[in-house]
Design a protein around this motif. Structure first.
Motif, PDB file in Angstrom:
ATOM      1  N   ASP A   1       0.619  -1.701  -0.071  1.00 23.95           N
ATOM      2  CA  ASP A   1       0.016   0.122  -0.249  1.00 23.95           C
ATOM      3  C   ASP A   1       1.474   1.084  -0.247  1.00 23.95           C
ATOM      4  O   ASP A   1       0.496   2.621  -0.596  1.00 23.95           O
ATOM      5  CB  ASP A   1      -1.183   0.291   0.988  1.00 23.95           C
ATOM      6  CG  ASP A   1      -2.113  -1.322   1.364  1.00 23.95           C
ATOM      7  OD1 ASP A   1      -2.468  -1.684   0.207  1.00 23.95           O
ATOM      8  OD2 ASP A   1      -2.673  -1.344   2.084  1.00 23.95           O
ATOM      9  N   ARG A   2       2.244   1.417   0.348  1.00 23.20           N
ATOM     10  CA  ARG A   2       2.797   2.226   0.999  1.00 23.20           C
ATOM     11  C   ARG A   2       3.319   2.646  -0.136  1.00 23.20           C
ATOM     12  O   ARG A   2       3.958   3.663  -0.783  1.00 23.20           O
ATOM     13  CB  ARG A   2       4.134   2.468   1.921  1.00 23.20           C
ATOM     14  CG  ARG A   2       3.295   2.187   3.549  1.00 23.20           C
ATOM     15  CD  ARG A   2       4.044   2.169   4.199  1.00 23.20           C
ATOM     16  NE  ARG A   2       3.506   2.429   5.785  1.00 23.20           N
ATOM     17  CZ  ARG A   2       4.458   2.088   6.455  1.00 23.20           C
ATOM     18  NH1 ARG A   2       5.960   1.581   6.713  1.00 23.20           N
ATOM     19  NH2 ARG A   2       4.313   1.466   7.843  1.00 23.20           N
ATOM     20  N   LEU A   3       4.171   1.739  -1.367  1.00 18.48           N
ATOM     21  CA  LEU A   3       4.772   1.494  -2.529  1.00 18.48           C
ATOM     22  C   LEU A   3       4.292   1.775  -3.594  1.00 18.48           C
ATOM     23  O   LEU A   3       4.619   2.140  -4.253  1.00 18.48           O
ATOM     24  CB  LEU A   3       5.104   0.458  -2.738  1.00 18.48           C
ATOM     25  CG  LEU A   3       6.218  -0.028  -1.022  1.00 18.48           C
ATOM     26  CD1 LEU A   3       7.686  -1.632  -1.246  1.00 18.48           C
ATOM     27  CD2 LEU A   3       7.174   1.301  -0.959  1.00 18.48           C
ATOM     28  N   LEU A   4       2.911   1.393  -3.470  1.00 19.95           N
ATOM     29  CA  LEU A   4       1.844   1.466  -5.119  1.00 19.95           C
ATOM     30  C   LEU A   4       2.248   3.223  -6.162  1.00 19.95           C
ATOM     31  O   LEU A   4       2.333   3.132  -6.869  1.00 19.95           O
ATOM     32  CB  LEU A   4       0.777   1.324  -4.729  1.00 19.95           C
ATOM     33  CG  LEU A   4       0.184  -0.552  -4.985  1.00 19.95           C
ATOM     34  CD1 LEU A   4      -0.997  -0.701  -5.211  1.00 19.95           C
ATOM     35  CD2 LEU A   4       0.912  -1.047  -5.850  1.00 19.95           C
ATOM     36  N   PRO A   5       2.325   4.170  -4.948  1.00 17.90           N
ATOM     37  CA  PRO A   5       2.003   4.803  -5.030  1.00 17.90           C
ATOM     38  C   PRO A   5       3.444   5.706  -6.396  1.00 17.90           C
ATOM     39  O   PRO A   5       3.410   6.330  -7.251  1.00 17.90           O
ATOM     40  CB  PRO A   5       2.486   6.162  -4.403  1.00 17.90           C
ATOM     41  CG  PRO A   5       0.704   5.785  -2.951  1.00 17.90           C
ATOM     42  CD  PRO A   5       1.465   4.386  -3.780  1.00 17.90           C
ATOM     43  N   GLN A   6       4.355   5.120  -5.701  1.00 16.10           N
ATOM     44  CA  GLN A   6       5.427   4.990  -5.943  1.00 16.10           C
ATOM     45  C   GLN A   6       6.037   4.567  -7.730  1.00 16.10           C
ATOM     46  O   GLN A   6       6.655   4.791  -8.533  1.00 16.10           O
ATOM     47  CB  GLN A   6       7.062   4.878  -4.856  1.00 16.10           C
ATOM     48  CG  GLN A   6       8.629   4.854  -5.805  1.00 16.10           C
ATOM     49  CD  GLN A   6       8.368   6.565  -5.814  1.00 16.10           C
ATOM     50  OE1 GLN A   6       8.719   6.883  -5.569  1.00 16.10           O
ATOM     51  NE2 GLN A   6       9.304   6.423  -7.367  1.00 16.10           N
ATOM     52  N   ILE A   7       5.587   3.149  -7.495  1.00 18.30           N
ATOM     53  CA  ILE A   7       5.739   2.399  -8.692  1.00 18.30           C
ATOM     54  C   ILE A   7       4.723   2.935  -9.579  1.00 18.30           C
ATOM     55  O   ILE A   7       5.172   2.567 -10.913  1.00 18.30           O
ATOM     56  CB  ILE A   7       4.807   0.807  -8.130  1.00 18.30           C
ATOM     57  CG1 ILE A   7       6.098   0.272  -7.023  1.00 18.30           C
ATOM     58  CG2 ILE A   7       5.064  -0.029  -9.303  1.00 18.30           C
ATOM     59  CD1 ILE A   7       5.578  -1.088  -6.609  1.00 18.30           C
ATOM     60  N   ALA A   8       3.741   3.160  -9.704  1.00 12.14           N
ATOM     61  CA  ALA A   8       2.767   4.364 -10.507  1.00 12.14           C
ATOM     62  C   ALA A   8       3.032   5.416 -10.754  1.00 12.14           C
ATOM     63  O   ALA A   8       3.819   5.357 -12.181  1.00 12.14           O
ATOM     64  CB  ALA A   8       1.835   4.657 -10.128  1.00 12.14           C
ATOM     65  N   ARG A   9       4.265   6.130 -10.301  1.00 14.78           N
ATOM     66  CA  ARG A   9       5.127   7.132 -10.146  1.00 14.78           C
ATOM     67  C   ARG A   9       6.051   6.922 -11.670  1.00 14.78           C
ATOM     68  O   ARG A   9       6.392   6.897 -12.813  1.00 14.78           O
ATOM     69  CB  ARG A   9       5.715   8.253  -9.592  1.00 14.78           C
ATOM     70  CG  ARG A   9       4.340   8.848  -8.764  1.00 14.78           C
ATOM     71  CD  ARG A   9       5.027   9.928  -8.233  1.00 14.78           C
ATOM     72  NE  ARG A   9       5.788   9.268  -6.559  1.00 14.78           N
ATOM     73  CZ  ARG A   9       4.928   8.218  -5.784  1.00 14.78           C
ATOM     74  NH1 ARG A   9       3.912   9.537  -5.854  1.00 14.78           N
ATOM     75  NH2 ARG A   9       5.848   8.492  -4.677  1.00 14.78           N
ATOM     76  N   ASP A  10       6.762   5.317 -11.304  1.00 23.60           N
ATOM     77  CA  ASP A  10       7.972   4.853 -11.767  1.00 23.60           C
ATOM     78  C   ASP A  10       7.501   4.030 -12.796  1.00 23.60           C
ATOM     79  O   ASP A  10       7.438   4.166 -14.259  1.00 23.60           O
ATOM     80  CB  ASP A  10       9.160   3.798 -11.281  1.00 23.60           C
ATOM     81  CG  ASP A  10       8.950   4.193 -10.265  1.00 23.60           C
ATOM     82  OD1 ASP A  10       9.407   5.763  -9.859  1.00 23.60           O
ATOM     83  OD2 ASP A  10       9.892   3.601  -9.187  1.00 23.60           O
ATOM     84  N   LEU A  11       6.279   4.159 -13.727  1.00 22.68           N
ATOM     85  CA  LEU A  11       6.307   3.265 -14.463  1.00 22.68           C
ATOM     86  C   LEU A  11       5.499   4.645 -15.747  1.00 22.68           C
ATOM     87  O   LEU A  11       5.654   4.366 -16.427  1.00 22.68           O
ATOM     88  CB  LEU A  11       4.566   2.063 -14.704  1.00 22.68           C
ATOM     89  CG  LEU A  11       5.247   1.295 -13.400  1.00 22.68           C
ATOM     90  CD1 LEU A  11       4.227   0.246 -13.399  1.00 22.68           C
ATOM     91  CD2 LEU A  11       5.751  -0.022 -14.454  1.00 22.68           C
ATOM     92  N   LEU A  12       4.999   5.093 -14.926  1.00 21.80           N
ATOM     93  CA  LEU A  12       4.565   6.089 -15.691  1.00 21.80           C
ATOM     94  C   LEU A  12       5.395   7.786 -15.795  1.00 21.80           C
ATOM     95  O   LEU A  12       5.136   8.202 -17.047  1.00 21.80           O
ATOM     96  CB  LEU A  12       3.274   7.387 -14.804  1.00 21.80           C
ATOM     97  CG  LEU A  12       2.154   6.403 -14.875  1.00 21.80           C
ATOM     98  CD1 LEU A  12       0.897   7.382 -14.094  1.00 21.80           C
ATOM     99  CD2 LEU A  12       1.285   6.285 -15.796  1.00 21.80           C
TER     100      LEU A  12
END
Length: 128
Positions: free
Chosen positions: A110-121
Motif C-alpha cells: 500500500d505504501r509503495l504503490l504510488p511510487q511504483i505508479a510514478r515510476d511506470l508513468l
C-alpha cells in the motif's frame, strides 16, 4: 489510473511452482547479501495492466549514494534470478514487521504503490 502496458514482456506461465519458489528463495538470499542494503522484503503481486510483478522494498545504508546503488543492484539480481517477471525496487526508510518478524507485505505494498505508479508513468524520472 492507466499504467503502461508491458505486452512485449514474455512471461513463462508454464514454469513449475518449485522452480519459481527456488528462484524466489535464491533471489532473497542474494539481496540480503548486497553490501548497500540493510534490510529487504520481496513481494509477489499483480499490478493493473502490468500483471505479475516482483516488488523489492529495501532499506539502503545511510550514505546517500546507497539508494541508487541499492536499487540498481536489486533490479540486476531480479533480472538474473527471475528474468521472466517484471521487477521494481523501491527504497524505504523501514520494512514494517509483524510480531513474529515477518514483513507486513500488505502495509508495504500500500505504501509503495504510488511510487511504483510514478515510476511506470515516468520511467525517465526514476531514481536510478
Amino acid at each position: 489510473m492507466n499504467l503502461p502496458s508491458y505486452d512485449e514482456q514474455s512471461y513463462d506461465d508454464e514454469l513449475p511452482v518449485e522452480d519459481f519458489e527456488a528462484a524466489f528463495f535464491a533471489l532473497e538470499l542474494e539481496l540480503l547479501d548486497l553490501p548497500c542494503v540493510q534490510d529487504i522484503a520481496v513481494m509477489r503481486t499483480q499490478l493493473p495492466e502490468v500483471g505479475e510483478t516482483l516488488v523489492v522494498a529495501f532499506v539502503p545504508l545511510l550514505e546517500e549514494e546507497q539508494e541508487a546503488g541499492g536499487r540498481q543492484a536489486a533490479l540486476a539480481a531480479c533480472e538474473r534470478r527471475m528474468p521472466w517477471v517484471l521487477s521494481h525496487a523501491v527504497a524505504v526508510d523501514v520494512i514494517p514487521r509483524a510480531a513474529d518478524g515477518s514483513a507486513r507485505t500488505g502495509v508495504l505494498i500500500d505504501r509503495l504503490l504510488p511510487q511504483i505508479a510514478r515510476d511506470l508513468l515516468s520511467p525517465m524520472e526514476m531514481s536510478d
